[in-house]
Every structure is written in structure tokens, then in C-alpha cells.
Design an enzyme around this catalytic site. Structure first.
Site, short mmCIF file in Angstrom:
data_model
loop_
_atom_site.label_atom_id
_atom_site.label_comp_id
_atom_site.label_asym_id
_atom_site.label_seq_id
_atom_site.Cartn_x
_atom_site.Cartn_y
_atom_site.Cartn_z
N ASN A 44 -49.71 48.01 37.15
CA ASN A 44 -50.34 46.09 36.36
C ASN A 44 -49.22 45.34 37.91
OD1 ASN A 44 -50.18 44.21 34.86
ND2 ASN A 44 -48.40 44.13 34.34
N LYS B 32 -47.39 45.08 28.43
CA LYS B 32 -46.77 44.69 27.87
C LYS B 32 -47.79 43.21 27.09
CE LYS B 32 -45.69 41.75 31.55
NZ LYS B 32 -44.56 40.67 32.63
N TYR C 283 -48.11 46.15 20.46
CA TYR C 283 -47.69 46.28 21.41
C TYR C 283 -46.29 45.89 20.97
CZ TYR C 283 -43.96 44.02 24.16
OH TYR C 283 -42.38 43.38 25.70
N SER D 212 -37.19 43.84 23.10
CA SER D 212 -38.10 43.25 23.09
C SER D 212 -37.21 42.31 22.03
CB SER D 212 -39.19 42.83 22.97
OG SER D 212 -39.39 41.75 22.71
N LYS E 24 -42.26 48.61 20.89
CA LYS E 24 -41.02 48.95 20.92
C LYS E 24 -40.48 48.52 19.76
CE LYS E 24 -41.01 46.73 25.12
NZ LYS E 24 -40.77 47.39 26.17
N THR F 113 -39.28 41.13 20.46
CA THR F 113 -40.46 40.64 19.32
C THR F 113 -40.08 42.06 18.24
OG1 THR F 113 -42.68 41.12 19.42
CG2 THR F 113 -41.35 42.70 20.55
N ASN G 35 -47.64 34.35 29.97
CA ASN G 35 -46.28 33.29 29.65
C ASN G 35 -45.81 32.50 29.79
OD1 ASN G 35 -45.35 36.79 29.52
ND2 ASN G 35 -44.82 35.65 28.02
C1 WQD Z 1 -43.30 31.43 24.82
C2 WQD Z 1 -43.13 29.29 24.32
C3 WQD Z 1 -45.27 29.87 23.57
C4 WQD Z 1 -47.65 29.46 26.71
C5 WQD Z 1 -43.61 36.72 24.66
C6 WQD Z 1 -43.73 38.23 23.83
C7 WQD Z 1 -43.05 38.73 23.90
C8 WQD Z 1 -42.04 38.88 25.36
C9 WQD Z 1 -42.25 38.15 26.03
C10 WQD Z 1 -42.73 40.77 26.97
C11 WQD Z 1 -44.35 29.61 22.98
C12 WQD Z 1 -45.54 29.28 24.55
C13 WQD Z 1 -47.17 29.95 26.20
C14 WQD Z 1 -48.83 28.98 27.51
C15 WQD Z 1 -46.91 27.75 25.22
N1 WQD Z 1 -42.20 39.84 25.79
N2 WQD Z 1 -46.47 28.37 25.01
N3 WQD Z 1 -48.03 27.20 26.78
O1 WQD Z 1 -44.69 34.39 22.99
O2 WQD Z 1 -42.03 33.97 23.27
O3 WQD Z 1 -42.66 35.36 23.98
O4 WQD Z 1 -43.13 37.29 25.72
O5 WQD Z 1 -43.15 40.70 27.50
O6 WQD Z 1 -42.18 39.91 22.90
O7 WQD Z 1 -44.33 37.95 22.58
O8 WQD Z 1 -43.03 33.72 25.69
O9 WQD Z 1 -43.29 32.80 27.52
O10 WQD Z 1 -45.95 33.70 25.44
O11 WQD Z 1 -44.32 31.63 24.76
O12 WQD Z 1 -47.04 26.86 25.21
O13 WQD Z 1 -49.83 28.79 28.04
O14 WQD Z 1 -44.48 29.01 25.26
O15 WQD Z 1 -46.45 28.66 22.96
O16 WQD Z 1 -43.75 29.09 21.93
P1 WQD Z 1 -43.30 34.71 23.92
P2 WQD Z 1 -44.31 32.80 26.08
#
Ligand code: WQD
Length: 351
Positions: free
Chosen positions: A37, A87, A152, A127, A156, A129, A211
Site C-alpha cells: 500500500n 486499514k 478492520y 486504534s 484491532k 476504533t 480520511n
Molecule cells: C473523520 C471525520 C467523517 C472524510 C478512521 C478509521 C479509524 C482510524 C482513522 C485508521 C468523520 C468526516 C471524512 C470526508 C468528512 N484508523 N469526513 N468528509 O472515521 O474518524 O476514523 O480513520 O486507519 O479506525 O475509522 O476518520 O478521517 O475518515 O473521518 O466529512 O471526505 O471526517 O465523517 O466525522 P474516522 P476520517
């Protein structure tokens, strides 16, 4: 004699920043990665930042025990930090076998090798999570884990348990039957963002980013047309979700503190867990406007429906990590967002 740390998945986003900080703190690092990746961009960046052309790089798949065993035999490893894992939450729902096989088998092999080769401590990259949609905020390490909502997330939780069980089972070993005790730490990351201040290493998502921050920077540079803010009707002040965004260099430094605690014999228990965050909730909307302000750019964004599976809010109680690791997140969210933007411009050749 310098202590040697194996960084599995060391060519990736978090692994490369951790490698830089380990080297800065006087550790020798061995990077292992199957490059599934990432490309060599970040590993090359690590060499440039540290001025170390001689960092050993092993292209291996940790799912292959013989390869893991060879690395442990070839280098005398004092500690291993295990990042090598898939991930993407959504992909894990579509392809659970791929996730369970890769994430669990690779870690089992690391745990086995750590015990067989003796005297090796294991740091697992976990995480937030694992907390799911927690009832009480901020979450402490004792906040109960909730059933995972994706394969996923489940890997963890299962990996944490594997580490806990291996530590417990090996604690009485003395090497007589070729097995040694393993000690372990799980670090539960909140939302790692940003890039190294040199802009030589950072996050390199493949395809459309899942993300938030890479989506923001790619929209700002013109790679994506418009950022969708998922949900503005949540029960928060501005209606958007709250997260604990932790700077990647701060996060990397937490690893150095945890590794030192392990190799210097300072652990309070043989298996420990620490939350790695800032302790500050920031909303999606606040993050977007802070990005615009600090970088002087206008971001094209719109409000969109909620993203399935998102929790409303999660942030860390970091007092245990602050106290026990002697570590604290230091960079402001503005500094971090500036570093993320510098990295995106570096990738575009505009820096
Ligand atoms: C953050 C906030 C979205 C994208 C995830 C995994 C977690 C961890 C980190 C991974 C949320 C909002 C996002 C977009 C948006 N580990 N968002 N528009 O979901 O908190 O955590 O990543 O490897 O296990 O679940 O992170 O960055 O995806 O989102 O509004 O285009 O941003 O809804 O509220 P998340 P995220």
C-alpha cells in the site's frame, strides 16, 4: 550498543514518521514492508531527513513466517513496532477474509518470532476504533471496548487480545524450551493527521482518500472537485462530528517513549495500553475552516448526508500516556494543517 527496533510496515505513513523519531532518539531501525500500500517515497524521505543512507530495508510479507524468522535471526531485534496491516474500513466490510488473513496472520508471526528469538518487546499499533460509539467521553483506557462494527476494527481488537494473551502465557518462560517472555504495549491512536515539517514524508493515499485531511488537501490542490462534509445535523455545536486529531510527529514521539519504556524495563505491567491523542475534540467544520485560515486557501466544500458507521464524537483522555510515558501532544492543529498542506504541495511539485 544501540537498541534495534524492527518497524513492520515501516515504509507507510505512520511507520516512516516513527522511523525518523526513533533514529533521532538514538535507535537503530530495520524497516520491513511488503509495499502493498505504498511506494518508496516515504522510505527515501526517511533517509534524507535522518541523513542515514544505511537504514536496512527488507521487502518481506509478515504473513510469511520464514521471512519474519529470517529478519529476527539476521538482526538482533530489541523491540518490534507492528504497523503492517490493511486499514480501509469499507474495504474490510467487502473483503473480510483478506483483512482477517493479513492483519491477524502477520501479527501472529511477529508474536511467535518475538518469543522464539527472546528478549523482544512488541508495540502494537491499535486504534480508537476499538471504543466504538462510547457512552462517556473522553474515553480512558478502561472505557469498555464495544463490539467492532467492521472486520478492520475487529482485527484491532483481536490483535490487542492476541498480544495480551501471548504476554500472559509467556511471562513464566525462561528460554529452556526455546521460548522467551514477550512484553507488550498497545497504543490506541485517535485520528493521526499532518506531515513531517520537512514535507519529505506524509500520507500517500491510493485512489480516493477515505480520511478527512487527505481529502481536504487534495481538494485544495485541485485533485478533487469538492469535499463532502458528512453530516451537519449531529447533536454537536455546529452539527458536524467531533474527533481527536493528533499530529503525526507527536504520535511518532509517543512510540519512542513507549519503546524506551519497554527496552529500559520501566513498564508497570507486562502488557499496557495507552490512548494517543490530544484530549481536544475538534469538529469537521472547525478543521475545515482552520485549514482555510492557516493556509490562506478557499476550500470547495458542501454538506452531505451522514456517512454510515460514523460515531458522533470521540476524543481521548490522555492522562495515562502523559503521566506514564512522559509524553504529550505539542503541535497545534494549525501547525499540523500547515504541514499537511506543505506535503500536498510538495507532492504536486509546488513547494
Ligand atoms: C473523520 C471525520 C467523517 C472524510 C478512521 C478509521 C479509524 C482510524 C482513522 C485508521 C468523520 C468526516 C471524512 C470526508 C468528512 N484508523 N469526513 N468528509 O472515521 O474518524 O476514523 O480513520 O486507519 O479506525 O475509522 O476518520 O478521517 O475518515 O473521518 O466529512 O471526505 O471526517 O465523517 O466525522 P474516522 P476520517
Amino acid at each position: 550498543m544501540k537498541k534495534k527496533v524492527l518497524v513492520s510496515g515501516g515504509a507507510g505513513y505512520i511507520g516512516s514518521h516513527v522511523s525518523v523519531e526513533l533514529i533521532a532518539a538514538g535507535y537503530d531501525v530495520v524497516v520491513a514492508d511488503n509495499m502493498s500500500n505504498c511506494d518508496m517515497t516515504c522510505f527515501e524521505g526517511v533517509k534524507k531527513i535522518t541523513g542515514r543512507e544505511d537504514i536496512p530495508f527488507e521487502k518481506i510479507d509478515c504473513c510469511d513466517y520464514a521471512s519474519v524468522d529470517r529478519i529476527f535471526s539476521e538482526y538482533k531485534i530489541d523491540a518490534v513496532i507492528h504497523f503492517a496491516a490493511f486499514k480501509a474500513v469499507g474495504e474490510s466490510v467487502a473483503e473480510p477474509v483478506k483483512y482477517y488473513r493479513n492483519n491477524l496472520l502477520s501479527f501472529l508471526n511477529i508474536l511467535e518470532a518475538a518469543s522464539v528469538h527472546g528478549g523482544c518487546n512488541v508495540l502494537f499499533s491499535s486504534s480508537a476504533t476499538v471504543y466504538g460509539d462510547a457512552e462517556h467521553l473522553p474515553v480512558t483506557e478502561n472505557t469498555p471496548r464495544l463490539p467492532a462494527t467492521s472486520p478492520y476494527g475487529n482485527t484491532k481488537q483481536m490483535s490487542e487480545d492476541m498480544l495480551r494473551d501471548v504476554v500472559a502465557a509467556t511471562s513464566s518462560y525462561d528460554g529452556k524450551d526455546g521460548r522467551w517472555p514477550v512484553k507488550g504495549i498497545a497504543l490506541r491512536y485517535f485520528n493521526p493527521i499532518g506531515a513531517h515539517p520537512s514535507a519529505l514524508i506524509g500520507e500517500l493515499p491510493r485512489g480516493v482518500p477515505n480520511n478527512l485531511v487527505p481529502f481536504i488537501t487534495q481538494t485544495a490542490i485541485g485533485k478533487r472537485e469538492c469535499l463532502s462534509i458528512f453530516g451537519n445535523d449531529y447533536p454537536t455545536e455546529d452539527g458536524t462530528c467531533l474527533r481527536d486529531y493528533i499530529d503525526i510527529v507527536d504520535l511518532a514521539k509517543a512510540h519512542v517513549a513507549a519503546v524506551s519504556r519497554m527496552v529500559e524495563g520501566k513498564m508497570a505491567k507486562d502488557y499496557e495500553i495507552f490512548n494517543i491523542g490530544t484530549g481536544r475534540p475538534v469538529s469537521v467544520y472547525e478543521l475545515v475552516t482552520a485549514f482555510e485560515k492557516v493556509n490562506g486557501v478557499k476550500l470547495n466544500y458542501k454538506f452531505a448526508p451522514r456517512r454510515p458507521g460514523d460515531v458522533v464524537a470521540i476524543w481521548a483522555d490522555t492522562s495515562l500516556a502523559n503521566r506514564e510515558l512522559g509524553w504529550k501532544a505539542e503541535r497545534t492543529v494549525e501547525e499540523t494543517l500547515a504541514s499537511a498542506w506543505a506535503w500536498e504541495r510538495h507532492l504536486a511539485g509546488k513547494l
